[in-house]
Design a protein around this motif. Structure first.
Motif, mmCIF file in Angstrom:
data_model
loop_
_atom_site.group_PDB
_atom_site.id
_atom_site.type_symbol
_atom_site.label_atom_id
_atom_site.label_comp_id
_atom_site.label_asym_id
_atom_site.label_seq_id
_atom_site.Cartn_x
_atom_site.Cartn_y
_atom_site.Cartn_z
ATOM 1 N N MET A 43 0.842 -1.185 0.000
ATOM 2 C CA MET A 43 0.000 0.000 0.000
ATOM 3 C C MET A 43 0.884 1.244 0.000
ATOM 4 S SD MET A 43 -3.357 -0.745 0.416
ATOM 5 C CE MET A 43 -4.146 -2.314 0.443
ATOM 6 N N GLY A 44 0.627 2.145 -0.909
ATOM 7 C CA GLY A 44 1.414 3.351 -1.054
ATOM 8 C C GLY A 44 1.205 4.378 0.034
ATOM 9 N N PHE A 45 0.295 4.138 0.943
ATOM 10 C CA PHE A 45 0.001 5.098 1.995
ATOM 11 C C PHE A 45 0.883 4.910 3.222
ATOM 12 C CE2 PHE A 45 -4.014 4.399 -0.313
ATOM 13 C CZ PHE A 45 -4.156 5.669 -0.852
ATOM 14 N N ILE A 46 1.603 3.807 3.288
ATOM 15 C CA ILE A 46 2.430 3.512 4.455
ATOM 16 C C ILE A 46 3.695 4.364 4.406
ATOM 17 C CG2 ILE A 46 3.729 1.758 5.697
ATOM 18 C CD1 ILE A 46 1.763 -0.333 4.595
ATOM 19 N N GLN A 47 3.912 5.122 5.483
ATOM 20 C CA GLN A 47 5.090 5.977 5.580
ATOM 21 C C GLN A 47 6.153 5.347 6.468
ATOM 22 O OE1 GLN A 47 3.053 9.477 7.038
ATOM 23 N NE2 GLN A 47 2.924 10.323 4.978
ATOM 24 N N GLY A 48 5.810 4.257 7.110
ATOM 25 C CA GLY A 48 6.729 3.569 8.011
ATOM 26 C C GLY A 48 5.926 2.782 9.026
ATOM 27 N N TYR A 49 6.630 2.305 10.045
ATOM 28 C CA TYR A 49 5.999 1.527 11.109
ATOM 29 C C TYR A 49 6.439 2.075 12.448
ATOM 30 C CZ TYR A 49 4.683 -1.830 7.530
ATOM 31 O OH TYR A 49 4.134 -2.422 6.423
ATOM 32 N N ASP A 50 5.532 2.102 13.393
ATOM 33 C CA ASP A 50 5.853 2.543 14.733
ATOM 34 C C ASP A 50 6.817 1.528 15.358
ATOM 35 O OD1 ASP A 50 5.232 2.357 17.810
ATOM 36 O OD2 ASP A 50 4.638 4.377 17.185
ATOM 37 N N ALA A 51 7.942 1.989 15.874
ATOM 38 C CA ALA A 51 8.974 1.096 16.412
ATOM 39 C C ALA A 51 8.510 0.334 17.648
ATOM 40 C CB ALA A 51 10.235 1.894 16.738
ATOM 41 N N GLU A 52 7.552 0.858 18.364
ATOM 42 C CA GLU A 52 7.072 0.211 19.588
ATOM 43 C C GLU A 52 5.880 -0.709 19.332
ATOM 44 O OE1 GLU A 52 7.303 -0.840 23.477
ATOM 45 O OE2 GLU A 52 8.721 0.386 22.377
ATOM 46 N N THR A 53 4.906 -0.249 18.529
ATOM 47 C CA THR A 53 3.686 -1.040 18.315
ATOM 48 C C THR A 53 3.737 -1.886 17.044
ATOM 49 O OG1 THR A 53 2.567 0.670 17.017
ATOM 50 C CG2 THR A 53 2.307 0.759 19.441
ATOM 51 N N LEU A 54 4.643 -1.566 16.134
ATOM 52 C CA LEU A 54 4.787 -2.219 14.825
ATOM 53 C C LEU A 54 3.611 -1.941 13.893
ATOM 54 C CD1 LEU A 54 6.276 -5.717 15.823
ATOM 55 C CD2 LEU A 54 7.416 -3.492 15.627
ATOM 56 N N GLN A 55 2.774 -0.991 14.246
ATOM 57 C CA GLN A 55 1.635 -0.643 13.400
ATOM 58 C C GLN A 55 2.058 0.350 12.322
ATOM 59 O OE1 GLN A 55 -1.377 -2.212 13.571
ATOM 60 N NE2 GLN A 55 -0.233 -3.444 15.038
ATOM 61 N N GLU A 56 1.313 0.339 11.225
ATOM 62 C CA GLU A 56 1.605 1.211 10.104
ATOM 63 C C GLU A 56 1.425 2.682 10.477
ATOM 64 O OE1 GLU A 56 -0.829 -1.204 10.032
ATOM 65 O OE2 GLU A 56 -0.585 -2.426 8.232
ATOM 66 N N ILE A 57 2.350 3.498 10.009
ATOM 67 C CA ILE A 57 2.196 4.950 10.071
ATOM 68 C C ILE A 57 1.782 5.345 8.660
ATOM 69 C CG2 ILE A 57 3.352 7.161 10.410
ATOM 70 C CD1 ILE A 57 5.358 5.602 12.235
ATOM 71 N N VAL A 58 0.630 5.983 8.542
ATOM 72 C CA VAL A 58 0.075 6.238 7.217
ATOM 73 C C VAL A 58 -0.180 7.719 6.972
ATOM 74 C CG1 VAL A 58 -1.025 3.962 7.051
ATOM 75 C CG2 VAL A 58 -2.315 5.872 7.998
ATOM 76 N N ASP A 59 -0.292 8.042 5.706
ATOM 77 C CA ASP A 59 -0.723 9.364 5.269
ATOM 78 C C ASP A 59 -2.249 9.380 5.430
ATOM 79 O OD1 ASP A 59 -1.545 11.621 3.882
ATOM 80 O OD2 ASP A 59 -0.869 10.880 1.932
ATOM 81 N N ARG A 60 -2.719 9.895 6.560
ATOM 82 C CA ARG A 60 -4.144 9.817 6.890
ATOM 83 C C ARG A 60 -5.034 10.517 5.870
ATOM 84 N NH1 ARG A 60 -5.470 7.562 11.577
ATOM 85 N NH2 ARG A 60 -7.390 8.721 11.840
ATOM 86 N N SER A 61 -4.613 11.674 5.376
ATOM 87 C CA SER A 61 -5.464 12.367 4.404
ATOM 88 C C SER A 61 -5.553 11.552 3.113
ATOM 89 C CB SER A 61 -4.966 13.788 4.134
ATOM 90 O OG SER A 61 -3.681 13.767 3.570
ATOM 91 N N GLY A 62 -4.453 10.967 2.698
ATOM 92 C CA GLY A 62 -4.467 10.103 1.515
ATOM 93 C C GLY A 62 -5.336 8.877 1.716
ATOM 94 N N VAL A 63 -5.293 8.317 2.919
ATOM 95 C CA VAL A 63 -6.114 7.143 3.224
ATOM 96 C C VAL A 63 -7.594 7.514 3.188
ATOM 97 C CG1 VAL A 63 -6.695 5.454 5.023
ATOM 98 C CG2 VAL A 63 -4.305 5.959 4.532
ATOM 99 N N TYR A 64 -7.952 8.661 3.768
ATOM 100 C CA TYR A 64 -9.358 9.099 3.728
ATOM 101 C C TYR A 64 -9.825 9.313 2.286
ATOM 102 C CZ TYR A 64 -10.136 9.719 8.746
ATOM 103 O OH TYR A 64 -10.314 9.493 10.087
#
Length: 177
Positions: free
Chosen positions: A1-22
């Motif tokens: 997915m092109g919206f992923i900007q990285g991953y949170d080092a603690e939770t391992l969850q995706e960091i995303v471009d929220r406006s792009g995702v919306y």
């Protein structure tokens, strides 16, 4: 997915471009195709809309069971399990992902197995099973190497392995669950 900007080092969850995702969510809500519905589940999940993501993911599983291929069903079940994971329903998510891994491995579907190992690793990580998470991430790394994944993908998996290693090596009580 092109919206992923990285991953949170603690939770391992995706960091995303929220406006792009919306924006993308507004587009895919109008589409009825199976791939669009799978994408909608992921978009809702990364936006934190877990109840709606669960509802749509349950629909995609039913749809895949009725009219999809076995691979479609596995993809839908993996996404469904990932929604349960972020909702904190770890045992259910792990059981579903284990079943998906067994089927993917039995069919020789390496890419699907790698995806399921990644999600089961994250589920185990969230549940505090850092040994299990590390084992899943290591298996994911092996499978992705076998598939010829690019360096960025391999490095991300290594980051997950290192996070699980840090958590499992940390003195008890240092990291609260």
């Amino acid at each position: 997915m092109g919206f992923i900007q990285g991953y949170d080092a603690e939770t391992l969850q995706e960091i995303v471009d929220r406006s792009g995702v919306y924006e993308r969510l507004a587009e895919v809500r109008r589409q009825r195709s199976f791939p669009a519905q799978l994408e909608q589940v992921w978009l809702l999940k990364v936006l934190g809309e877990f109840d709606e993501a669960l509802q749509v993911s349950e629909h995609t599983v039913r749809l895949a069971r009725m009219s999809g291929t076995r691979k479609d069903l596995l993809h839908a079940r993996i996404l469904h399990a990932s929604v349960n994971q972020v909702r904190g329903v770890h045992a259910r998510a792990e059981a579903e992902l284990t079943s998906c891994i067994e089927e993917a491995d039995g069919q020789g579907w390496t890419r699907i197995s790698a995806l399921a190992h990644s999600h089961r690793g994250k589920t185990r990580y969230d549940a505090g099973d850092y040994d299990g998470a590390r084992a899943d991430f290591k298996r994911e790394l092996f499978l992705r190497q076998e598939l010829g994944a690019d360096d960025e993908q391999l490095e991300q998996t290594m980051t997950f392995i290192e996070a699980a290693e840090r958590k499992r090596s940390a003195p008890r009580g240092l990291f609260a669950s």
